[in-house]
Scaffold this motif. Structure first.
Motif, PDB file in Angstrom:
ATOM      1  N   ASP A  70     -10.939   1.539   5.931  1.00  0.00           N
ATOM      2  CA  ASP A  70     -11.876   1.988   4.903  1.00  0.00           C
ATOM      3  C   ASP A  70     -11.158   2.907   3.910  1.00  0.00           C
ATOM      4  N   ALA A  71     -10.234   3.710   4.415  1.00  0.00           N
ATOM      5  CA  ALA A  71      -9.487   4.603   3.522  1.00  0.00           C
ATOM      6  C   ALA A  71      -8.681   3.785   2.518  1.00  0.00           C
ATOM      7  N   ASP A  72      -8.018   2.727   3.017  1.00  0.00           N
ATOM      8  CA  ASP A  72      -7.250   1.857   2.112  1.00  0.00           C
ATOM      9  C   ASP A  72      -8.153   1.302   1.011  1.00  0.00           C
ATOM     10  N   ARG A  73      -9.309   0.784   1.439  1.00  0.00           N
ATOM     11  CA  ARG A  73     -10.210   0.165   0.459  1.00  0.00           C
ATOM     12  C   ARG A  73     -10.776   1.203  -0.518  1.00  0.00           C
ATOM     13  N   GLY A  74     -11.056   2.382   0.013  1.00  0.00           N
ATOM     14  CA  GLY A  74     -11.526   3.447  -0.868  1.00  0.00           C
ATOM     15  C   GLY A  74     -10.461   3.804  -1.892  1.00  0.00           C
ATOM     16  N   LEU A  75      -9.238   3.850  -1.412  1.00  0.00           N
ATOM     17  CA  LEU A  75      -8.137   4.186  -2.320  1.00  0.00           C
ATOM     18  C   LEU A  75      -7.992   3.139  -3.415  1.00  0.00           C
ATOM     19  N   GLN A  86       2.389   0.553 -16.786  1.00  0.00           N
ATOM     20  CA  GLN A  86       2.345  -0.822 -16.305  1.00  0.00           C
ATOM     21  C   GLN A  86       2.736  -0.873 -14.828  1.00  0.00           C
ATOM     22  N   GLU A  87       3.672  -0.019 -14.452  1.00  0.00           N
ATOM     23  CA  GLU A  87       4.105   0.043 -13.057  1.00  0.00           C
ATOM     24  C   GLU A  87       2.904   0.285 -12.128  1.00  0.00           C
ATOM     25  N   LEU A 103      -0.870  -1.568  -8.130  1.00  0.00           N
ATOM     26  CA  LEU A 103      -2.278  -1.662  -7.739  1.00  0.00           C
ATOM     27  C   LEU A 103      -2.660  -3.119  -7.457  1.00  0.00           C
ATOM     28  N   SER A 104      -2.294  -4.036  -8.360  1.00  0.00           N
ATOM     29  CA  SER A 104      -2.608  -5.455  -8.166  1.00  0.00           C
ATOM     30  C   SER A 104      -1.996  -5.983  -6.873  1.00  0.00           C
ATOM     31  N   LEU A 120       0.837  -1.196   0.000  1.00  0.00           N
ATOM     32  CA  LEU A 120       0.000   0.000   0.000  1.00  0.00           C
ATOM     33  C   LEU A 120       0.878   1.255   0.000  1.00  0.00           C
ATOM     34  N   ASN A 121       1.948   1.192   0.769  1.00  0.00           N
ATOM     35  CA  ASN A 121       2.876   2.321   0.801  1.00  0.00           C
ATOM     36  C   ASN A 121       3.481   2.603  -0.566  1.00  0.00           C
ATOM     37  N   ALA A 122       3.856   1.527  -1.241  1.00  0.00           N
ATOM     38  CA  ALA A 122       4.462   1.685  -2.568  1.00  0.00           C
ATOM     39  C   ALA A 122       3.453   2.333  -3.515  1.00  0.00           C
ATOM     40  N   LEU A 123       2.205   1.904  -3.403  1.00  0.00           N
ATOM     41  CA  LEU A 123       1.170   2.490  -4.257  1.00  0.00           C
ATOM     42  C   LEU A 123       0.977   3.975  -3.919  1.00  0.00           C
ATOM     43  N   LEU A 124       0.904   4.286  -2.630  1.00  0.00           N
ATOM     44  CA  LEU A 124       0.735   5.682  -2.210  1.00  0.00           C
ATOM     45  C   LEU A 124       1.891   6.554  -2.699  1.00  0.00           C
ATOM     46  N   GLU A 125       3.083   6.002  -2.603  1.00  0.00           N
ATOM     47  CA  GLU A 125       4.249   6.770  -3.048  1.00  0.00           C
ATOM     48  C   GLU A 125       4.187   7.055  -4.542  1.00  0.00           C
ATOM     49  N   TYR A 126       3.576   6.125  -5.265  1.00  0.00           N
ATOM     50  CA  TYR A 126       3.400   6.325  -6.705  1.00  0.00           C
ATOM     51  C   TYR A 126       2.293   7.355  -6.975  1.00  0.00           C
ATOM     52  N   LEU A 127       1.242   7.295  -6.157  1.00  0.00           N
ATOM     53  CA  LEU A 127       0.072   8.143  -6.429  1.00  0.00           C
ATOM     54  C   LEU A 127       0.246   9.592  -5.977  1.00  0.00           C
ATOM     55  N   HIS A 128       0.990   9.811  -4.902  1.00  0.00           N
ATOM     56  CA  HIS A 128       1.127  11.182  -4.382  1.00  0.00           C
ATOM     57  C   HIS A 128       1.599  12.197  -5.428  1.00  0.00           C
TER      58      HIS A 128
END
Lengths: 521, 521
Positions: free
Chosen positions: B92-97, B72-73, B78-79, B18-26
């Protein structure tokens, strides 16, 4: 096939390699415009709590720009275009683009990412420390950060390279081609004329009554007045905007199409706002005058900080403090502040604008003493960067030099060594201010040669003949030519400090009715 | 280990994926904020000639964002995070994200780059054609572009997918979970109450004297008044700003820290500005109330357009047109326009604010007729997208429906079918306006249940109890929950149009002193 370059302001669109390079560079120009927009907004509109969000936004944008500027693809595109340039007839714009791009690419690739990040971090910490240091009137709080900044500047200098002194690399960064030797040579004349004029004025025993500049001036009215003065000098609001900010500045997000200026107002002291307005207007006119053919490239900028400052100083000092200009536009002041100006003659006001008086604060200095402030900073920062003395000695050396050159000593460090933000990150910047004054005098001389009735025309309220000439000989070229070449082309002569010496001498002998200088044979 | 989600507003920082995804999304969030900044600037400050430069800047930024969103990254990150979610206790925040990111990623990857570019190009051409078409009062000039836009919308619908009608895919894009069937069901009640109330009001023979709303109101004064009203309702200027633009809007560059609103003023008609100010204020309060934990992600937004509109409508209509609110704040109007308001009683002014009168222009419509304007647009755009009739029939069908529902016929196409900009690119957007009115009534009902002295408290000038409740039950969650779930959580009940029916009936029976409705048994 000739290898000579064509002096037209357009890129050679038939060349595949140059086109490929331009296509790569344009989006970088667009991203840099967005970076400038983020900064403009931060200084003119951003709410107080938004700082952290903005920091993230700027960081990602800077990182994308840096990535693109240092990409191998950019290196290849640049090399290919450079090879093409040696075989085909490229325009001056093409060659300017290659020169600037090579310069940027080499700088960017010589500095490792870690160093660039350390620079940004240190700068931000350093600004914080400087602010605390000022608030506490305690240089010692700032000293360790200054120490680190100087170490980092030395590392940058070593990596970028220089011929004689590390300081040269830093000068060149702000003013291509500038060296310690050149600045020293320039200051020989400047120091001489400044100290001598100051002495003659002080010996004359004359003081100017500047009370006409003080009163109560509502900021809203001052803002309207700034707007009107910008229109008077030809600043184009369909390509610009005037906003308010804490410190006045000029920026663009795609010159010449979107060039904005800001101002700030002192409710008690009128020149603070109107002179800053003329100054930023000068910068703004320059950026609005750049050829649209250069848009979205690194050439759509001022040729250098020195050249940029020559434009702002020309409008601020040579025009904005002249009797001829106010002869035509004094009515605007009277209209804005009828009560205040009803009993003040225009000549009294203009004379007050040209008061010479040694003072502690650079940004408030008159034309005679201004360059002595710069000289002090030049001597000190050169010494710091070249390792001639320790950071700890700085406050003492600062005060000694103020006593030596201006005959006054700052009562606090806040009003002394801590007054400018520059040393939180910029070394080699200050000399460009004096250079701007020198260029401005040389340009003014050429203008007066070209238009023998310069003053008379100015007194009719017309400044468009000046702007037209500046556009044709300076503005439109952007960064196509290096600063010294641009001055040579515009004035027919290499940069020569004598024009400034003459300008200053003539002007202030007249303002103060000084007796002729004694020549000792 | 439990798989149930935790209802806290924070991300699970211990999870690597999740952290890796957040770091990508920020950074994507940061770039989107810059895009919003470019648009804000364009509408509030940008000089006229800067359009082409801005177009390039926006294009490169959009292209970088699209590239990152479809990389693709991103798919892999995400997967991985989705797999982790099935094994660990996510909030809930994680799931919403994950839900929002999956939605965005799937949408973005389902649309080929060529289609995205064609959309942008067509949108720009279509806006031009619409403007020309309006200026010439000639729908035929706009028709071919509308035709192409509909074809493109159908293609988008096919690619994104839908269960029953192509139009469903477009509705869902603006309001997750919304379908044609749901909108039809909602309009059954809305149409009934609107037409019935309108008929009863017209049959009552009563008209309201609205002359107290007309006069001369200096824009500068109106702007100050807007500023004051925003402060009254709790809009935080340390995280916001009020500017002027041609059309009022709310935007953010990093909610909840930088949320800005704009307004515009009609010099003759006061409600235009003050009601828009309350409306945008409602949007602004929502964005400023989002939990800071969601900042820089796609969750730091309104849950949907419908939910966003529920907030603006609540402040504009339920509060801003209420007697209780003006009982407390009428002094601000009198202070801003003392001459105008000196002989006008507060009750007269509030009654005028609630005048019901069928009119041609949606944005000027009262609360009773407003949704009929939306109903007409819904029926027509649904038919267009589902291929039930040709673009050429649109002006005729438009006029027929205005006659049918509102009893009036537009004298020109400019005041008819050409009045809204939406159909230059947005289909499926209009119904969210009515949805907002419905949600707003349901929320108001819950507020009145929670605070039995709601009106009395409002009449003291206090609105902070309302804002505190909204923050706690709606604002802070951002996009964590889908709109219907959010309403369920906030009001304890699934979305139910009956609250709007009751609200409208009670309010306008009272405003017009209507006799009880006849019930035919």
């Amino acid at each position: 096939m000739t290898l000579a370059s064509k002096s037209t302001i357009s890129f050679t669109t038939q060349n595949t390699y140059l086109n490929a390079l331009l296509e790569y560079l344009h989006p970088i120009g667009d991203l840099e415009a967005l970076l400038a927009l983020a900064s403009w907004d931060q200084q003119t509109a951003m709410p107080a709590e938004a700082g952290v969000m903005r920091m993230h936004q700027v960081a990602i944008l800077e990182s994308i720009i840096h990535e693109r500027l240092t990409a191998q693809e950019m290196g290849t595109l640049l090399s290919n275009a450079e090879k093409a340039a040696s075989q085909e007839s490229f325009t001056d714009a093409d060659r300017g683009l290659l020169r600037q791009t090579r310069r940027t690419y080499d700088h960017a690739t010589k500095l490792p990412k870690s160093l660039v990040e350390e620079k940004a971090r240190l700068r931000s910490e350093s600004v914080d420390a400087w602010q605390k240091s000022r608030a506490n009137n305690d240089f010692a709080l700032f000293a360790p950060f200054l120490q680190r900044t100087i170490a980092l500047k030395r590392e940058v200098a070593e990596r970028i390279g220089y011929t004689e002194f590390p300081y040269d690399a830093l000068l060149d960064d702000f003013e291509p081609g500038l060296t310690t030797r050149k600045v020293e040579a320039m200051f020989q004349s400047v120091r001489a004329v400044s100290t001598s004029l100051l002495q003659r004025i002080q010996q004359s025993g004359q003081t100017i009554d500047a009370s006409s500049l003080y009163g109560h001036f509502a900021p809203e009215q001052q803002h309207t007045l700034s707007d009107q003065l910008l229109r008077v000098i030809g600043y184009d609001f369909s390509r610009g905007q005037l906003a308010r900010s804490q410190h006045p500045f000029t920026t663009d997000f795609g010159a010449p199409f979107d060039v904005r200026v800001t101002n700030r107002y002192d409710e008690q002291y009128l020149p603070m706002g109107i002179m800053a307005g003329m100054h930023e207007g000068g910068h703004g006119l320059y950026a609005q005058g750049i050829s649209p053919a250069l848009a979205r490239t690194a050439l759509a900028n001022g040729a250098s900080l020195g050249i940029h400052e020559s434009q702002s100083r020309l409008w601020e000092n040579a025009i904005g403090r002249s009797s001829a200009f106010w002869q035509a536009h004094y009515g605007l002041l009277q209209q804005a502040f009828p009560e205040h100006f009803k009993d003040i003659e225009q000549a009294i006001f203009v004379r007050a604008l040209n008061t010479v008086k040694p003072s502690l604060i650079r940004v408030m200095a008159d034309e005679v003493t201004y360059n002595l402030h710069i000289l002090i900073r030049f001597e000190l920062e050169k010494g710091l960067v070249n390792g001639e003395f320790a950071v700890e000695s700085l406050p003492r050396l600062w005060n000694e030099r103020y006593q030596q050159y201006l005959g006054i000593t700052p009562p606090t460090e806040t009003e002394g060594v801590l007054q400018d933000v520059h040393w939180t990150s910029q070394f080699g910047y200050f000399p460009t201010y004096t250079l701007g004054n020198l260029y401005s005098a040389q340009i003014l001389h050429t203008l007066q040669q070209t238009f023998p009735d310069f003053q008379e025309q100015l007194a009719t309220g017309d400044t468009s003949f000046i702007l037209t000439w500046l556009r044709e000989h300076i503005h439109q070229y952007g960064v196509i030519y290096q600063p010294e070449e641009l001055i040579q082309r515009a004035t027919g002569e290499a940069p020569n400090p004598q024009y400034f010496v003459d300008y200053l001498t003539n002007k202030f002998e007249s303002v103060y009715n000084l007796p002729p200088e004694q020549v000792n044979n």
